[in-house]
Each structure stands twice: as structure tokens, then as C-alpha cells.
Design a protein around this motif. Structure first.
Motif, PDB file in Angstrom:
ATOM      1  N   GLU A   1       0.843  -0.867  -0.329  1.00 55.23           N
ATOM      2  CA  GLU A   1       0.377   0.282   0.147  1.00 55.23           C
ATOM      3  C   GLU A   1       0.815   1.443   0.181  1.00 55.23           C
ATOM      4  OE1 GLU A   1      -2.694  -0.117   3.527  1.00 55.23           O
ATOM      5  OE2 GLU A   1      -3.552  -1.794   2.441  1.00 55.23           O
ATOM      6  N   ASP A   2       1.949   1.345   0.120  1.00 55.26           N
ATOM      7  CA  ASP A   2       2.937   2.692   0.790  1.00 55.26           C
ATOM      8  C   ASP A   2       3.329   2.255  -0.738  1.00 55.26           C
ATOM      9  OD1 ASP A   2       1.646   2.746   3.288  1.00 55.26           O
ATOM     10  OD2 ASP A   2       3.900   1.911   4.124  1.00 55.26           O
ATOM     11  N   GLY A   3       3.222   1.620  -1.624  1.00 58.00           N
ATOM     12  CA  GLY A   3       4.364   1.740  -2.857  1.00 58.00           C
ATOM     13  C   GLY A   3       5.570   0.888  -2.621  1.00 58.00           C
ATOM     14  N   LYS A   4       5.881   0.131  -2.028  1.00 58.62           N
ATOM     15  CA  LYS A   4       6.568  -0.394  -1.535  1.00 58.62           C
ATOM     16  C   LYS A   4       7.170  -1.114  -2.490  1.00 58.62           C
ATOM     17  CE  LYS A   4       8.128   1.734   2.887  1.00 58.62           C
ATOM     18  NZ  LYS A   4       8.464   1.782   3.867  1.00 58.62           N
ATOM     19  N   THR A   5       8.735  -2.056  -3.453  1.00 57.95           N
ATOM     20  CA  THR A   5       9.112  -3.330  -3.293  1.00 57.95           C
ATOM     21  C   THR A   5       8.697  -3.937  -2.288  1.00 57.95           C
ATOM     22  OG1 THR A   5       9.285  -2.471  -5.264  1.00 57.95           O
ATOM     23  CG2 THR A   5       9.817  -5.128  -5.206  1.00 57.95           C
ATOM     24  N   ALA A   6       7.896  -5.260  -2.505  1.00 57.93           N
ATOM     25  CA  ALA A   6       8.148  -6.268  -0.807  1.00 57.93           C
ATOM     26  C   ALA A   6       8.096  -7.584  -1.283  1.00 57.93           C
ATOM     27  CB  ALA A   6       7.434  -6.207   0.291  1.00 57.93           C
ATOM     28  N   SER A   7       8.538  -8.289  -0.627  1.00 54.60           N
ATOM     29  CA  SER A   7       8.206 -10.306  -1.206  1.00 54.60           C
ATOM     30  C   SER A   7       7.503 -11.221   0.211  1.00 54.60           C
ATOM     31  CB  SER A   7       9.283 -10.452  -1.833  1.00 54.60           C
ATOM     32  OG  SER A   7      10.781 -10.506  -0.768  1.00 54.60           O
ATOM     33  N   LEU A   8       7.289 -11.893   0.452  1.00 55.90           N
ATOM     34  CA  LEU A   8       6.375 -12.545   1.517  1.00 55.90           C
ATOM     35  C   LEU A   8       6.998 -14.074   1.253  1.00 55.90           C
ATOM     36  CD1 LEU A   8       5.260 -13.131   4.196  1.00 55.90           C
ATOM     37  CD2 LEU A   8       2.715 -12.712   2.808  1.00 55.90           C
ATOM     38  N   LEU A   9       7.229 -14.592   1.950  1.00 60.03           N
ATOM     39  CA  LEU A   9       7.408 -15.822   1.376  1.00 60.03           C
ATOM     40  C   LEU A   9       6.666 -16.685   2.718  1.00 60.03           C
ATOM     41  CD1 LEU A   9       9.166 -18.872   0.434  1.00 60.03           C
ATOM     42  CD2 LEU A   9       9.996 -18.973   1.959  1.00 60.03           C
ATOM     43  N   VAL A  10       5.378 -17.748   2.489  1.00 54.83           N
ATOM     44  CA  VAL A  10       4.666 -18.555   2.848  1.00 54.83           C
ATOM     45  C   VAL A  10       4.976 -19.983   3.144  1.00 54.83           C
ATOM     46  CG1 VAL A  10       2.202 -19.159   3.619  1.00 54.83           C
ATOM     47  CG2 VAL A  10       2.983 -16.141   3.639  1.00 54.83           C
ATOM     48  N   GLN A  11       4.802 -21.055   3.629  1.00 48.47           N
ATOM     49  CA  GLN A  11       4.435 -22.754   4.040  1.00 48.47           C
ATOM     50  C   GLN A  11       3.655 -22.987   4.167  1.00 48.47           C
ATOM     51  OE1 GLN A  11       7.148 -23.633   7.019  1.00 48.47           O
ATOM     52  NE2 GLN A  11       7.193 -26.514   5.999  1.00 48.47           N
ATOM     53  N   GLN A  12       3.209 -23.334   2.791  1.00 47.55           N
ATOM     54  CA  GLN A  12       1.600 -23.954   2.923  1.00 47.55           C
ATOM     55  C   GLN A  12       1.397 -25.090   3.239  1.00 47.55           C
ATOM     56  OE1 GLN A  12      -0.444 -21.362   2.323  1.00 47.55           O
ATOM     57  NE2 GLN A  12      -0.685 -20.170   1.229  1.00 47.55           N
ATOM     58  N   ARG A  13       2.179 -25.928   2.998  1.00 46.25           N
ATOM     59  CA  ARG A  13       2.189 -27.574   3.105  1.00 46.25           C
ATOM     60  C   ARG A  13       3.999 -27.536   4.151  1.00 46.25           C
ATOM     61  NH1 ARG A  13      -2.197 -30.290   2.248  1.00 46.25           N
ATOM     62  NH2 ARG A  13      -3.818 -29.317   1.886  1.00 46.25           N
ATOM     63  N   PRO A  14       4.109 -28.638   4.319  1.00 45.15           N
ATOM     64  CA  PRO A  14       5.470 -29.215   4.688  1.00 45.15           C
ATOM     65  C   PRO A  14       6.779 -28.918   3.264  1.00 45.15           C
ATOM     66  CG  PRO A  14       3.814 -30.562   6.064  1.00 45.15           C
ATOM     67  CD  PRO A  14       3.055 -29.221   5.044  1.00 45.15           C
ATOM     68  N   ASN A  15       6.119 -29.220   2.802  1.00 45.65           N
ATOM     69  CA  ASN A  15       6.892 -29.493   1.263  1.00 45.65           C
ATOM     70  C   ASN A  15       7.069 -28.591   0.087  1.00 45.65           C
ATOM     71  OD1 ASN A  15       4.287 -30.711   0.930  1.00 45.65           O
ATOM     72  ND2 ASN A  15       4.960 -31.744  -0.961  1.00 45.65           N
ATOM     73  N   VAL A  16       5.953 -27.377   0.718  1.00 42.51           N
ATOM     74  CA  VAL A  16       4.522 -26.208  -0.486  1.00 42.51           C
ATOM     75  C   VAL A  16       5.414 -25.025   0.259  1.00 42.51           C
ATOM     76  CG1 VAL A  16       2.936 -25.320  -1.865  1.00 42.51           C
ATOM     77  CG2 VAL A  16       3.336 -28.028  -2.030  1.00 42.51           C
ATOM     78  N   PHE A  17       5.561 -24.042  -0.714  1.00 43.85           N
ATOM     79  CA  PHE A  17       5.964 -22.218  -0.400  1.00 43.85           C
ATOM     80  C   PHE A  17       5.006 -22.063  -1.668  1.00 43.85           C
ATOM     81  CE2 PHE A  17       8.899 -24.711   1.969  1.00 43.85           C
ATOM     82  CZ  PHE A  17       9.602 -24.585   2.932  1.00 43.85           C
ATOM     83  N   GLN A  18       4.865 -20.854  -1.045  1.00 43.05           N
ATOM     84  CA  GLN A  18       4.685 -19.431  -1.732  1.00 43.05           C
ATOM     85  C   GLN A  18       5.167 -18.373  -1.706  1.00 43.05           C
ATOM     86  OE1 GLN A  18      -0.132 -18.186  -2.641  1.00 43.05           O
ATOM     87  NE2 GLN A  18       0.585 -16.889  -1.094  1.00 43.05           N
ATOM     88  N   MET A  19       5.200 -18.037  -2.565  1.00 46.15           N
ATOM     89  CA  MET A  19       6.674 -16.138  -2.676  1.00 46.15           C
ATOM     90  C   MET A  19       5.617 -15.268  -3.648  1.00 46.15           C
ATOM     91  SD  MET A  19       8.980 -14.658  -2.013  1.00 46.15           S
ATOM     92  CE  MET A  19      10.545 -15.796  -2.289  1.00 46.15           C
ATOM     93  N   MET A  20       5.624 -13.908  -2.832  1.00 47.91           N
ATOM     94  CA  MET A  20       5.332 -13.578  -3.321  1.00 47.91           C
ATOM     95  C   MET A  20       5.731 -11.945  -3.356  1.00 47.91           C
ATOM     96  SD  MET A  20       1.459 -14.511  -3.394  1.00 47.91           S
ATOM     97  CE  MET A  20       0.738 -12.722  -4.101  1.00 47.91           C
ATOM     98  N   VAL A  21       6.119 -11.383  -4.748  1.00 46.68           N
ATOM     99  CA  VAL A  21       6.387 -10.135  -4.884  1.00 46.68           C
ATOM    100  C   VAL A  21       6.215  -8.788  -5.729  1.00 46.68           C
ATOM    101  CG1 VAL A  21       8.695  -9.344  -5.771  1.00 46.68           C
ATOM    102  CG2 VAL A  21       8.255 -12.003  -4.711  1.00 46.68           C
ATOM    103  N   GLY A  22       5.721  -8.150  -5.002  1.00 48.52           N
ATOM    104  CA  GLY A  22       4.639  -6.933  -5.117  1.00 48.52           C
ATOM    105  C   GLY A  22       4.737  -5.879  -5.330  1.00 48.52           C
ATOM    106  N   ASN A  23       4.213  -5.349  -6.098  1.00 47.89           N
ATOM    107  CA  ASN A  23       4.999  -3.440  -7.084  1.00 47.89           C
ATOM    108  C   ASN A  23       5.709  -3.543  -7.321  1.00 47.89           C
ATOM    109  OD1 ASN A  23       3.049  -2.187  -5.807  1.00 47.89           O
ATOM    110  ND2 ASN A  23       3.990  -1.757  -3.967  1.00 47.89           N
ATOM    111  N   ILE A  24       6.281  -4.407  -8.235  1.00 49.26           N
ATOM    112  CA  ILE A  24       7.444  -4.502  -9.639  1.00 49.26           C
ATOM    113  C   ILE A  24       6.861  -4.114 -10.905  1.00 49.26           C
ATOM    114  CG2 ILE A  24       8.525  -6.545 -10.750  1.00 49.26           C
ATOM    115  CD1 ILE A  24       7.559  -8.458  -9.313  1.00 49.26           C
TER     116      ILE A  24
END
Length: 267
Positions: free
Chosen positions: A46-69
């Protein structure tokens, strides 16, 4: 632009570092509780910054989010994890998953939420081309010389160094890198006891890895003399079956002893 990258990992992997590089800027990740990390990520977007978030959805599945590219930005994300590889019958196996398949939760799609909602994942069926590019290059270092390096899943090219303690592995066919898990197997050399030491000096502290491998076969003359002490508890409550079992165990342990071995018994 916000990009989402869903990728698998080993169930035995422990993620301990992540960095994001955008141009000349390097951003170090910090570990947060799941809800807190999500809030910080959304605030940064929301502040207009480029940010990333790594979340472990399952023991062997990860989700990477990269925003404001921004247009023209090149974003590089580096993930660091540790995994213990235990040899079986003298063979080490490293597996790098590249495919995320559907998951079963027992809940209807409309009822599944959070991690339970990760059920119907995009599936790449046999014979279909991967819809993403995956490059696999691996550097293998060992304190003990490598005897054999091969892959049962992919055609690879292996280049050893002069001492055969390091090897660069490259998957030959780029078209086949992302449609199945990558499996690498290797064995360590030597018919005798082998040992080696690897040093990792750092700015504030250093680390070392000591490896000791037994030979594939041990001859009788290589077994050093040993001393065995057998202690048998014989209270009245052990009369009958418990004591009979203990006697049977001792009868099985005593015959294999060699003449140079010594044994003592205590009741």
C-alpha cells in the motif's frame, strides 16, 4: 505488478534465510508469525514499496509473493535452506522437487480455507511441456573423494575437480528440467576408513564439517579387541519368562565373541 510463485521443497528442508535483490538494493528477510508477516507485506504494498513474502503452505509447498514490481525491474530472490542427507547402503540421494501436484484435504473447495485450501493445484500431466523454465546447476563438495555421481531422473553432465572432492553438475536438456523432480545420487570413494575435513571461515565465526566413512566391508582382522560387560538384574519378580528371555539374549551374544575379546558378567 504482483507476481506469485508456487514451488515445492523437500519435507526435510529447513528454510533459514532469504534475500531479494532489485537493481543495487539488497533486502534481507526476517521471520515473522504468519498473520504478522501478511500484514507487513500488505502495508508495504500500500505504501508503494517493492516487497516479498514467503509463506509455507504445506510441509513441502511454499508460496512466494513479490509485489509492486515496476516496469523494467529485474527481481532476484535467493532462498537458503538446510537439509540432512542420510546415506542408505553407502549411497547419498539429493532430491530437488520441481512439481506441485493436487492435495487432498477432505473439505469442499468452498469450505477449505488457509492451508486447507491448497487442493486443486495446476498439474502438468505426462507428455505435456512445462509452462515455465527451470534451470538446474549443482555444485557438489565433499570432504571425502567422490566415487560416483549420477541421476536416475535426468541426463546430466558431471565435471570433477583434480582431487575428485568437488563436482559441477549440469542438467543437459533444458526442456526436461521442470516436468519432474530432480534426483541426484552419489557415493564416496574408498575401501578403507576414509575421513576428511571441510572449513567454512566467516567474518564473525567459522564452521567445519568432519566426515568419517566406514569401508563397505570390514575384515575380521580389522576389528580391534573389545571388552564387554553384561549386567543381569535377577530379582524375584523376574523369575520365569523375563529371566528366560534374558538368558536367551546372553546365549546369542556370547558365541560371536572372538578370542581376543574379554567379557565380564555381573548379577
Amino acid at each position: 505488478l504482483e507476481a506469485m510463485y508456487l514451488f515445492p521443497a523437500s519435507t526435510r528442508a529447513a528454510v533459514h534465510a532469504m534475500t531479494m535483490t532489485i537493481g543495487d538494493r539488497v533486502i534481507e528477510a526476517v521471520i515473522r508469525e504468519r498473520e504478522e508477516a501478511q500484514e507487513e507485506y500488505e502495508e508495504a504494498i500500500e505504501d508503494g514499496k517493492t516487497a516479498s513474502l514467503l509463506v509455507q503452505q504445506r510441509p513441502n509447498v511454499f508460496q512466494m509473493m513479490v509485489g509492486n514490481i515496476l516496469p523494467g525491474d529485474e527481481v532476484t530472490v535467493e532462498l537458503v535452506y538446510s537439509e540432512l542427507i542420510v546415506p542408505e547402503e553407502g549411497s547419498y540421494e539429493f532430491v530437488y522437487p520441481t512439481v506441485v501436484g493436487p492435495r487432498y484435504t477432505g473439505a469442499h473447495d468452498a469450505e477449505a480455507d488457509g492451508p486447507r485450501g491448497w487442493t486443486a493445484q495446476p498439474t502438468l500431466y505426462e507428455g505435456e511441456d512445462a509452462f515455465h523454465a527451470t534451470g538446474i546447476d549443482l555444485a557438489l563438495h565433499s570432504a571425502i573423494p567422490l566415487a560416483e555421481v549420477h541421476s536416475p531422473s535426468h541426463e546430466i553432465q558431471v565435471d570433477f575437480d583434480a582431487r575428485a572432492r568437488s563436482a559441477d553438475v549440469h542438467v543437459a536438456s533444458a526442456a526436461e528440467q521442470g516436468n519432474r523432480d530432480f534426483v541426484l545420487r552419489y557415493r564416496l570413494a574408498g575401501d578403507a576408513i576414509q575421513s576428511g575435513l571441510m572449513l567454512y571461515p566467516g567474518e564473525d565465526e567459522g564452521f567445519f564439517l568432519l566426515m568419517v566413512e566406514p569401508p563397505e566391508r570390514v575384515a575380521g582382522e580389522q576389528v580391534v579387541p573389545r571388552e564387554y560387560v553384561f549386567i543381569l538384574d535377577v530379582p524375584g519378580s523376574r523369575n520365569g519368562f523375563p529371566l528366560d528371555v534374558s538368558n536367551s539374549v546372553l546365549e546369542g551374544l556370547l558365541p560371536p565373541l572372538r578370542p581376543e575379546h574379554r567379557s565380564k558378567g555381573m548379577l
